[in-house]
Design an enzyme around this catalytic site. Structure first.
Site, PDB file in Angstrom:
ATOM      1  CB  CYS A 332     -22.297  12.312   0.454  1.00 53.66           C
ATOM      2  SG  CYS A 332     -21.050  13.208  -0.513  1.00 53.66           S
ATOM      3  CG  HIS A 428     -25.487  12.342  -3.526  1.00 57.02           C
ATOM      4  ND1 HIS A 428     -25.840  12.759  -2.266  1.00 57.02           N
ATOM      5  CD2 HIS A 428     -24.198  12.769  -3.713  1.00 57.02           C
ATOM      6  CE1 HIS A 428     -24.830  13.417  -1.713  1.00 57.02           C
ATOM      7  NE2 HIS A 428     -23.820  13.431  -2.575  1.00 57.02           N
TER       8      HIS A 428
END
Length: 485
Positions: A332, A428
């Site tokens: 991310c 994630h």
């Protein structure tokens, strides 16, 4: 339809774990349970089945209750972007920014929406277990409060106060709370729990009775130290301030702790691996030269964290690591930092601006107002994964033509460098699946254990619930829930 609320004498007294354990204990008794936290502050979040985001602890508590997480379980989420600003998430979606100047005024209008979520959960459950935030004894925050007594009184939910004996001063902290809070707030507290006791609980009998005598509150139990709690994902950065002694004979995987690190629980599955030492590197320390893999975790404010990373000299360590022919993985915000440039033209995560990235991936990122929030599954490195996307920004460039993951719906994500040493993705939870974790560990010569991360969490929740059944008067707590308005 009933409810109970656990508040604490301070932060990090174990409220989140106790709520999770209580949810599992009640679910094991066949009750339909829902966790709930009116307001949370955390940069560790999870994506819900209804396409929003909530605090990581409430997602864990939903798992403990054996239900899917929804945005109603945490209707207000504050994600710190700086010392005086927080991104405001309401019912799972961004709604703006709260500053220190409008802190009290900005929260007060949210109480009706907080109560809407609570009443929806209560209508769907036998019992709602509510978690407070911080402490009701923070009297400077009482005006406009929606997280502790402001909610408890509005919803007429009985409160159990949790004190942490491991940090010391538990008698003073519980009795002191009784002294400093408003009498009408104190009337909402029906009892207390003493948490994190090490040794023989009988040694605290006199102290337990002293608290009861001084407060007029009933004690509902002394909870022993719960070693299984270390296996649960944490949403509080406080856990990153605790540093274990380095292990020997293990392959080191290092992750620098940036100022606004987010979703660092992405790395928790590595703790299951006996051949791996996960080393979270605090500010002021170099990234260890012996690290075989560096992982850059997510960030709530990518540009400030990139500047923080450079201020620590970690950029030099990362580039030297790459020159030694060792891999780097960005998740991310960490993925964005690995690129050539990051731009925030709208000032979404702070002042508008741009900066050069580390240049290890030939991609550029532009932060955009729309946040991607979705659960995903697919394949990476020839192995399956299941996780979620939760990011602001679009990343593109030549290295994106070598994607890291392929989603089940046919989309691709991430980028890989031409030399194959550097990879980044927005996914994630990538390392949770044992086959996926084994595939990444194989790139640094480690045989993965194949242990199931989600099964490990489930086992820990059952163990915590069993301990609470032995040491807490859960029958009396259930009876107390029925007094909720």
């Amino acid at each position: 339809m009933a409810a109970i609320m656990l508040q604490g004498t301070g932060s990090d007294v174990g409220k989140s774990v106790l709520v999770a354990g209580l949810c599992r204990a009640l679910a094991n008794r066949g009750l339909n349970v829902r966790p709930y936290k009116p307001q949370n502050m955390s940069n560790n979040a999870a994506v819900t089945v209804d396409g929003g985001e909530i605090g990581r602890a409430q997602a864990l508590q939903a798992l403990a209750a054996r239900v899917d997480p929804t945005v109603d379980m945490n209707p207000v989420l504050l994600k710190p972007q700086g010392d005086r600003t927080s991104q405001l998430i309401v019912h799972g979606r961004m709604r703006g920014t709260l500053h220190s100047e409008n802190w009290h005024e900005g929260r007060r209008p949210l109480l009706p929406e907080v109560l809407e979520s609570y009443h929806r959960l209560r209508a769907a459950a036998d019992i709602v277990v509510v978690e407070g935030a911080g402490s009701p004894a923070e009297t400077n925050l009482r005006a406009g409060d929606i997280a502790n007594m402001g909610f408890a009184r509005a919803a007429n939910v009985p409160v159990i106060l949790v004190g942490d004996i491991d940090r010391g001063g538990v008698i003073a902290s519980i009795v002191g709370t009784r002294v400093v809070i408003d009498p009408e707030d104190a009337a909402m507290i029906r009892g207390f729990l003493v948490n994190k006791f090490r040794g023989d609980p009988a040694l605290f009998d006199d102290g337990y009775r002293d608290i009861e005598a001084r407060t007029g509150w009933r004690g509902y139990g002394v909870v022993p130290w719960l070693p299984e709690a270390a296996r649960l994902p944490s949403e509080d950065g406080v856990v990153l301030e605790r540093h274990d002694a380095p292990a020997t004979g293990r392959v080191v995987v290092a992750c620098p702790i940036t100022a606004r690190i987010a979703n660092f629980d992405d790395l928790d599955p590595l703790k299951l691996e006996p051949g791996v030492e996960l080393r979270m590197v605090p500010p002021g320390q170099p990234i260890p030269a012996e690290a075989q893999l560096i992982i850059l975790a997510g960030s709530k404010a990518t540009l400030p964290d990139l500047a923080f990373l450079r201020a620590q000299g970690w950029d030099i360590d990362i580039l030297a690591h790459h020159r030694r022919g060792r891999p780097v993985l960005g998740l991310c915000g960490g993925y964005q930092m690995l690129g050539r440039r990051i731009a925030d033209p709208h000032g979404i995560e702070g002042p508008a601006g741009s900066a050069d990235g580390l240049g290890l991936l030939d991609v550029e990122t532009v932060l955009t107002p729309e946040k991607a929030l979705r659960r995903v599954e697919g394949m990476a490195l020839g192995a399956p994964f299941a996780g979620y996307e939760m990011h602001i920004g679009e990343t593109s460039g030549p290295d994106a033509a070598r994607p890291v993951v392929q989603f089940a719906d046919g989309r691709h994500d991430g980028a890989r460098s031409a030399d194959g040493l550097v990879a980044g993705t927005y996914v994630h939870g990538l390392l949770a699946a044992p086959e996926q974790r084994q595939a990444w560990l194989a790139t640094i010569g480690v045989d993965g254990s194949g242990r199931d991360y989600h099964a490990s969490i489930d086992e820990a929740l059952d163990a915590i619930a069993a301990t609470l059944e032995r040491h807490v008067d859960i029958d009396a707590l259930i009876a107390l829930t029925k007094t909720a308005g």
